[in-house]
Design a protein around this motif. Structure first.
Motif, PDB file in Angstrom:
ATOM      1  N   THR A   1       0.809  -1.211   0.000  1.00  0.00           N
ATOM      2  CA  THR A   1       0.000   0.000   0.000  1.00  0.00           C
ATOM      3  C   THR A   1       0.846   1.267   0.000  1.00  0.00           C
ATOM      4  OG1 THR A   1      -0.193  -0.142   2.402  1.00  0.00           O
ATOM      5  CG2 THR A   1      -1.983  -1.074   1.119  1.00  0.00           C
ATOM      6  N   VAL A   2       1.810   1.357   0.896  1.00  0.00           N
ATOM      7  CA  VAL A   2       2.576   2.592   1.054  1.00  0.00           C
ATOM      8  C   VAL A   2       3.659   2.721  -0.011  1.00  0.00           C
ATOM      9  CG1 VAL A   2       4.040   3.894   2.630  1.00  0.00           C
ATOM     10  CG2 VAL A   2       2.106   2.618   3.525  1.00  0.00           C
ATOM     11  N   VAL A   3       4.415   1.652  -0.240  1.00  0.00           N
ATOM     12  CA  VAL A   3       5.546   1.718  -1.170  1.00  0.00           C
ATOM     13  C   VAL A   3       5.102   2.080  -2.585  1.00  0.00           C
ATOM     14  CG1 VAL A   3       7.437   0.403  -2.189  1.00  0.00           C
ATOM     15  CG2 VAL A   3       6.951   0.186   0.253  1.00  0.00           C
ATOM     16  N   PRO A   4       4.100   1.423  -3.173  1.00  0.00           N
ATOM     17  CA  PRO A   4       3.695   1.822  -4.527  1.00  0.00           C
ATOM     18  C   PRO A   4       3.194   3.265  -4.606  1.00  0.00           C
ATOM     19  CG  PRO A   4       2.789  -0.323  -4.003  1.00  0.00           C
ATOM     20  CD  PRO A   4       3.385   0.222  -2.740  1.00  0.00           C
ATOM     21  N   ARG A   5       2.508   3.710  -3.563  1.00  0.00           N
ATOM     22  CA  ARG A   5       2.015   5.088  -3.569  1.00  0.00           C
ATOM     23  C   ARG A   5       3.179   6.072  -3.544  1.00  0.00           C
ATOM     24  NH1 ARG A   5      -2.476   6.088   0.571  1.00  0.00           N
ATOM     25  NH2 ARG A   5      -3.549   4.875  -0.981  1.00  0.00           N
ATOM     26  N   ARG A   6       4.172   5.800  -2.718  1.00  0.00           N
ATOM     27  CA  ARG A   6       5.351   6.679  -2.669  1.00  0.00           C
ATOM     28  C   ARG A   6       6.093   6.688  -3.997  1.00  0.00           C
ATOM     29  NH1 ARG A   6       7.635   5.234   3.323  1.00  0.00           N
ATOM     30  NH2 ARG A   6       6.094   6.456   4.468  1.00  0.00           N
ATOM     31  N   GLU A   7       6.210   5.506  -4.618  1.00  0.00           N
ATOM     32  CA  GLU A   7       6.888   5.434  -5.915  1.00  0.00           C
ATOM     33  C   GLU A   7       6.137   6.242  -6.968  1.00  0.00           C
ATOM     34  OE1 GLU A   7       7.164   1.265  -6.649  1.00  0.00           O
ATOM     35  OE2 GLU A   7       8.919   1.017  -5.344  1.00  0.00           O
TER      36      GLU A   7
ATOM     37  N   LEU B   1       4.198   8.838  -6.395  1.00  0.00           N
ATOM     38  CA  LEU B   1       4.376  10.251  -6.081  1.00  0.00           C
ATOM     39  C   LEU B   1       5.751  10.747  -6.494  1.00  0.00           C
ATOM     40  CD1 LEU B   1       2.664  10.530  -2.585  1.00  0.00           C
ATOM     41  CD2 LEU B   1       1.891  11.529  -4.731  1.00  0.00           C
ATOM     42  N   GLU B   2       6.790   9.924  -6.266  1.00  0.00           N
ATOM     43  CA  GLU B   2       8.141  10.309  -6.690  1.00  0.00           C
ATOM     44  C   GLU B   2       8.224  10.421  -8.207  1.00  0.00           C
ATOM     45  OE1 GLU B   2      10.647   7.361  -4.972  1.00  0.00           O
ATOM     46  OE2 GLU B   2      10.415   8.133  -2.930  1.00  0.00           O
TER      47      GLU B   2
ATOM     48  N   ALA C   1       6.360  13.583  -9.192  1.00  0.00           N
ATOM     49  CA  ALA C   1       7.115  14.790  -8.819  1.00  0.00           C
ATOM     50  C   ALA C   1       8.315  14.994  -9.737  1.00  0.00           C
ATOM     51  CB  ALA C   1       7.584  14.677  -7.368  1.00  0.00           C
ATOM     52  N   SER C   2       8.915  13.908 -10.207  1.00  0.00           N
ATOM     53  CA  SER C   2      10.076  14.072 -11.085  1.00  0.00           C
ATOM     54  C   SER C   2       9.675  14.531 -12.475  1.00  0.00           C
ATOM     55  CB  SER C   2      10.855  12.747 -11.174  1.00  0.00           C
ATOM     56  OG  SER C   2      10.098  11.772 -11.871  1.00  0.00           O
ATOM     57  N   HIS C   3       8.422  14.334 -12.868  1.00  0.00           N
ATOM     58  CA  HIS C   3       7.960  14.759 -14.194  1.00  0.00           C
ATOM     59  C   HIS C   3       7.436  16.182 -14.184  1.00  0.00           C
ATOM     60  CE1 HIS C   3       7.896  10.379 -15.021  1.00  0.00           C
ATOM     61  NE2 HIS C   3       8.334  10.806 -16.189  1.00  0.00           N
ATOM     62  N   LEU C   4       7.283  16.790 -13.040  1.00  0.00           N
ATOM     63  CA  LEU C   4       6.753  18.149 -12.986  1.00  0.00           C
ATOM     64  C   LEU C   4       7.812  19.164 -13.147  1.00  0.00           C
ATOM     65  CD1 LEU C   4       4.062  17.880 -10.194  1.00  0.00           C
ATOM     66  CD2 LEU C   4       3.735  17.941 -12.644  1.00  0.00           C
TER      67      LEU C   4
END
Length: 56
Positions: A41-47, A49-50, A53-56
């Motif tokens: 649940t947490v790890v895929p969501r963080r990935e 988001l990262e 964020a890197s594409h913005l």
């Protein structure tokens, strides 16, 4: 017209009901097991988001 045997129709309905209930409980229990393990649940969501964020 030929009418199907009522016992066969009842048996088919019961089989569909049992299959539907089994699927529902299986999905529910899989969701509980998944939610208990943060790796699913947490790890895929963080990935995500990262990556976002890197594409913005």
């Amino acid at each position: 017209m030929l009418r199907p045997d009522r016992r066969l129709a009842v048996a088919a309905g019961a089989a569909l009901l049992a299959g539907s209930a089994a699927l529902r409980f299986g999905v529910f229990h899989a969701g509980v097991a998944s939610a208990e393990d943060p790796a699913y649940t947490v790890v895929p969501r963080r990935e995500r988001l990262e990556t976002l964020a890197s594409h913005l």
